[in-house]
Design a protein around this motif. Structure first.
Motif, PDB file in Angstrom:
ATOM      1  N   ILE A  49       0.946  -1.319   0.002  1.00 30.66           N
ATOM      2  CA  ILE A  49       0.069  -0.046  -0.096  1.00 30.66           C
ATOM      3  C   ILE A  49       0.788   1.247   0.219  1.00 30.66           C
ATOM      4  CG2 ILE A  49      -1.883   1.319   1.405  1.00 30.66           C
ATOM      5  CD1 ILE A  49      -2.803  -1.060  -0.149  1.00 30.66           C
ATOM      6  N   VAL A  53       0.531   4.008  -2.726  1.00 26.06           N
ATOM      7  CA  VAL A  53       0.364   5.548  -2.657  1.00 26.06           C
ATOM      8  C   VAL A  53       1.240   6.177  -2.851  1.00 26.06           C
ATOM      9  CG1 VAL A  53      -0.038   7.254  -0.480  1.00 26.06           C
ATOM     10  CG2 VAL A  53      -1.384   4.855  -0.598  1.00 26.06           C
ATOM     11  N   GLN A  54       2.663   6.031  -2.461  1.00 21.88           N
ATOM     12  CA  GLN A  54       3.876   6.987  -2.456  1.00 21.88           C
ATOM     13  C   GLN A  54       4.415   6.916  -4.068  1.00 21.88           C
ATOM     14  OE1 GLN A  54       5.698   8.763   0.027  1.00 21.88           O
ATOM     15  NE2 GLN A  54       5.509   7.727   1.969  1.00 21.88           N
ATOM     16  N   TRP A  57       0.845   6.251  -6.852  1.00 28.16           N
ATOM     17  CA  TRP A  57      -0.076   7.621  -6.766  1.00 28.16           C
ATOM     18  C   TRP A  57       0.968   8.981  -6.953  1.00 28.16           C
ATOM     19  CZ3 TRP A  57      -3.869   9.088  -2.305  1.00 28.16           C
ATOM     20  CH2 TRP A  57      -4.561  10.217  -2.547  1.00 28.16           C
ATOM     21  N   GLY A  58       1.752   8.853  -5.924  1.00 29.08           N
ATOM     22  CA  GLY A  58       2.608  10.202  -5.538  1.00 29.08           C
ATOM     23  C   GLY A  58       3.405  10.253  -6.691  1.00 29.08           C
ATOM     24  N   LYS A  59       4.103   9.572  -7.174  1.00 32.09           N
ATOM     25  CA  LYS A  59       5.222   9.893  -8.184  1.00 32.09           C
ATOM     26  C   LYS A  59       4.397   9.280  -9.565  1.00 32.09           C
ATOM     27  CE  LYS A  59       8.926   9.434  -5.310  1.00 32.09           C
ATOM     28  NZ  LYS A  59      10.033   8.771  -4.618  1.00 32.09           N
ATOM     29  N   LEU A  61       1.443   9.386 -10.685  1.00 32.13           N
ATOM     30  CA  LEU A  61       0.289   9.848 -10.920  1.00 32.13           C
ATOM     31  C   LEU A  61      -0.546   9.494 -12.042  1.00 32.13           C
ATOM     32  CD1 LEU A  61       1.912  13.745 -10.298  1.00 32.13           C
ATOM     33  CD2 LEU A  61       0.185  12.860  -9.018  1.00 32.13           C
ATOM     34  N   ILE A  62      -1.235  10.209 -12.881  1.00 31.08           N
ATOM     35  CA  ILE A  62      -2.182   9.821 -13.611  1.00 31.08           C
ATOM     36  C   ILE A  62      -1.246   8.703 -14.657  1.00 31.08           C
ATOM     37  CG2 ILE A  62      -1.577  11.407 -15.560  1.00 31.08           C
ATOM     38  CD1 ILE A  62      -5.039  10.134 -14.436  1.00 31.08           C
ATOM     39  N   TRP A  65      -1.976   4.464 -14.132  1.00 32.65           N
ATOM     40  CA  TRP A  65      -3.335   3.619 -14.965  1.00 32.65           C
ATOM     41  C   TRP A  65      -2.690   2.808 -15.900  1.00 32.65           C
ATOM     42  CZ3 TRP A  65      -7.673   2.805 -12.893  1.00 32.65           C
ATOM     43  CH2 TRP A  65      -8.273   3.748 -12.091  1.00 32.65           C
ATOM     44  N   TRP A  70      -2.913  -0.206 -13.206  1.00 29.79           N
ATOM     45  CA  TRP A  70      -4.107  -0.035 -12.511  1.00 29.79           C
ATOM     46  C   TRP A  70      -5.407  -0.580 -13.198  1.00 29.79           C
ATOM     47  CZ3 TRP A  70      -3.369   5.834 -10.443  1.00 29.79           C
ATOM     48  CH2 TRP A  70      -2.647   5.709  -9.355  1.00 29.79           C
ATOM     49  N   ILE A 279      -8.442   2.033  -6.146  1.00 28.04           N
ATOM     50  CA  ILE A 279      -7.081   1.330  -6.304  1.00 28.04           C
ATOM     51  C   ILE A 279      -6.466   0.855  -5.206  1.00 28.04           C
ATOM     52  CG2 ILE A 279      -5.000   1.593  -7.228  1.00 28.04           C
ATOM     53  CD1 ILE A 279      -7.317   1.228  -9.154  1.00 28.04           C
ATOM     54  N   LEU A 280      -6.402   1.727  -4.168  1.00 27.81           N
ATOM     55  CA  LEU A 280      -5.806   1.519  -2.756  1.00 27.81           C
ATOM     56  C   LEU A 280      -6.555   0.187  -1.982  1.00 27.81           C
ATOM     57  CD1 LEU A 280      -4.739   4.074  -3.044  1.00 27.81           C
ATOM     58  CD2 LEU A 280      -5.361   4.690  -0.791  1.00 27.81           C
TER      59      LEU A 280
ATOM     60  N   LEU B  25       2.844  15.954  -2.412  1.00 27.26           N
ATOM     61  CA  LEU B  25       4.184  15.236  -2.946  1.00 27.26           C
ATOM     62  C   LEU B  25       4.368  15.540  -4.618  1.00 27.26           C
ATOM     63  CD1 LEU B  25       6.156  12.875  -1.468  1.00 27.26           C
ATOM     64  CD2 LEU B  25       5.184  11.712  -3.457  1.00 27.26           C
ATOM     65  N   LEU B  41      -1.035  13.549  -4.494  1.00 20.28           N
ATOM     66  CA  LEU B  41      -0.910  12.991  -3.292  1.00 20.28           C
ATOM     67  C   LEU B  41      -0.773  14.135  -2.347  1.00 20.28           C
ATOM     68  CD1 LEU B  41      -0.811  10.693  -1.323  1.00 20.28           C
ATOM     69  CD2 LEU B  41       1.644  10.381  -2.194  1.00 20.28           C
ATOM     70  N   PRO B 227      -6.389   7.284  -6.477  1.00 19.61           N
ATOM     71  CA  PRO B 227      -7.237   6.638  -7.628  1.00 19.61           C
ATOM     72  C   PRO B 227      -8.342   5.925  -7.309  1.00 19.61           C
ATOM     73  CG  PRO B 227      -5.010   5.751  -7.166  1.00 19.61           C
ATOM     74  CD  PRO B 227      -5.171   6.847  -6.296  1.00 19.61           C
TER      75      PRO B 227
END
Lengths: 408, 408
Positions: A49, A53-54, A57-59, A61-62, A65, A70, A279-280, B25, B41, B227
């Protein structure tokens, strides 16, 4: 009189699954017998997780997918669940909640049985199963019929479009004969939808062997997907072509990123995707599923039966005043045992205070669940011996144990 | 000729929201103009999620439904979203996806307008909005009618039960006059459902001021919920008593833990809960919402307009060959600008290679979004100058930029 404590020690030593307890974050002094309600946390989940997240998602980003795949998660995790329930990889998708998936599949079944409106189930089924029939009844599309389990086959007449049953009963732990009831429904011209919420990952399920049409299941019990993990949905391959259901969201479209005005369903179970998947929560579920498939369903089933059988026998000898309402034969019940007592709520609270976690189901059931991946025979013996102590000492009568929490 | 670079520097220095970028972030050299698709994020999210996973799930296990207040999350986060959209705290709940919430609320509206079946929307609306009408049409319960935006008021006749519109158009960024269209629908005896997915957290929304009946919105765009974060649903208080919808899951029951056979809806928006909520995803959403409400909607709207207006003016001067299809007036558009180009896909890929992230919408739209909490004026200028460079150099013609990813 059997020395159950010694017997538990012997069984734990011989247990080929003993090493898997370490794959879960569980205190050594905790007897967690509620994995049938919320599975324990796999030790691999926090890192996964954190990565989602980090990093993703964090780095990412979009772009994640695509780059983190994802977009394939619902099918990928579905394919991994398939061997646990006797399904083909392309017959299962992870999406939404069990309730929402029930709505989709009850609807799908009704649309395949034109002229029939009755959805048959049993009284006392898990509430959401019955409520989703109610929802379609409110739309004028379904008609709910309930029959006690020994009367189900007799209630299968020409009006029944769908038989909707929970394979393992959440309260009693009683397990239906899936093959027999599926055949009975088919003989009456009805389809069958099995709710596997209390089955998947703990009891033998062979959806295709039984000829099942549809199924749904829960991600947060024996699959250890975390609180409110998404559910899954199964549709037998032979129904993929005619599949039709009303929750026609953009993720179930054949080409979502064409942004067309008109809905054209994706092939097979992909059309059961509705909105954008969480997604999480879905990533956490994948970790839990990986653990279960890594152990293998046969080993899980074998240990589940040993655990519940040990507990049933020990309870019967140590506490005959607490009747077990689950079937005596391991192959007729799920991975749980339910005991009736007028003060089941207080008993449950007193057990929790002693770090033995079971749960209470209104009005008078104490439920103990045996998640085979991490429950030890010593945990089962502790449940029996602490319960005996709590009853003999009268400790359960403490006022604090009677206080009701919002979620009981 | 304006020195846009200097102007961007001046605006960034004067920006009262500049300090909030550090709450996300985001690499310093990244111009992230896609927060209208997936929000960035928040730096506080990983710790919160770690806490939910390790402490609440891992250690608290099943008891966290009470002790960590998981059971109240849908209402708690809903109440926090309320001030962003002009709603009362008890009018919003977080649940499921936007798509599923659309289904619930379209159904609810139809049940309140007995005898009327038409759901009116516009062609080119976000697909899932149209597809969910299709789903109810497939059930025989709705009839889809589409009218171009300048013909919507004329299409509001006595057959229309519900007007369903996306407040800010996902592709053009054009924003409807919510109050005017709500009144027009009401004058025709219809109800209104607003999709706020591209509005919430970036543009002024006053649901109760406009007299709106229903709304849904997205958690993973300007609310930065991650997401596939759950969506939210709004029902005006005056409709709470008559509310009825078919996704009648156990979490929307008045007393879920009574496990009754019969569905009895919880009061108000609570009945919109269906299955067990995804706690990980919902907790992440809470962090994102907290950030937005902490900044305050007025400041967010003000900066959003400054950002898009700066970009529109700079683009018009630097790249007049790229027509902007979004409205010229900031108060008539959302927090995004859309530009038309035959090779919009390749332009978008070339921008991404230069760490300017926008997105592409088929067939020919390059979309730039301005999440006011973290986008800098310098980011906007970079988008313009890099785009000019990519066009002038012909760099966009590189073969690699034409390769299509599954999610575009």
């Amino acid at each position: 009189m059997t020395d159950w404590k010694a017997e538990a020690e012997r069984l734990d030593k011989a247990d080929p699954l003993a090493r898997y307890r370490g794959d879960f974050l569980l205190d050594d002094d905790l007897a967690y017998l509620d994995g049938n309600s919320l599975g324990a946390l796999p030790r691999a989940t926090p890192a996964r997780i954190e990565g989602v997240v980090q990093e993703e998602w964090g780095k990412g980003l979009i772009s994640s997918w695509n780059t983190a795949n994802w977009i394939d998660l619902p099918q990928r995790v579905g394919a991994k669940i398939a061997p646990l329930v006797g399904a083909h990889e392309n017959e299962i998708v992870v999406a939404d909640s069990v309730s929402v998936n029930l709505f989709k599949l009850i609807s799908a079944a009704l649309s395949m049985r034109d002229g029939r409106k009755v959805v048959l189930s049993e009284p006392g089924n898990f509430p959401t199963d019955l409520y989703m029939i109610d929802g379609l009844e409110g739309q004028g599309l379904a008609q709910r019929r309930l029959a006690e389990r020994d009367g189900i086959e007799a209630a299968l007449d020409n009006d029944v479009a769908l038989l909707l049953l929970t394979h393992v009963h959440y309260k009693s732990g009683e397990m239906f004969d899936m093959a027999r009831l599926t055949k009975a429904a088919h003989d009456a011209g009805a389809l069958v939808l099995w709710d596997l919420s209390h089955s998947v990952g703990a009891v033998p399920v062979d959806l295709n062997g039984a000829g099942a049409d549809f199924a749904v299941g829960c991600g947060y019990k024996y699959l250890n997907g975390g609180p409110g993990a998404p559910g899954f949905a199964f549709v037998a391959q032979r129904h993929h072509d005619g599949l039709q259901q009303p929750l026609s969201g953009w993720m179930g479209h054949a080409k979502p990123f064409e942004f067309s005005d008109d809905y054209r369903p994706a092939p097979g179970v992909d059309q059961l995707l509705c909105g954008t998947p969480p997604i999480l929560s879905m990533s956490a579920l994948e970790v839990g599923v990986d653990l279960m498939t890594g152990i293998g369903i046969d080993a899980l089933v074998k240990k589940s039966r040993q655990l519940s059988e040990f507990t049933r026998a020990a309870m019967a000898q140590a506490l005959p005043e607490l009747p077990c309402i689950s079937p005596d034969e391991p192959e007729r019940r799920g991975s749980q045992l339910s005991f009736r007592h007028d003060h089941a709520y207080e008993l449950c609270q007193a057990l929790i205070a002693r770090k033995v976690i079971g749960d209470f189901r209104a009005p008078d059931i104490l439920r103990l669940g045996f998640a085979p991946a991490y429950v030890r025979f010593a945990d089962c013996w502790r449940a029996v011996s602490e319960l005996r102590d709590i009853l003999e000492s009268g400790e359960w009568q403490k006022a604090e144990y009677a206080e009701r929490a919002p979620v009981t």
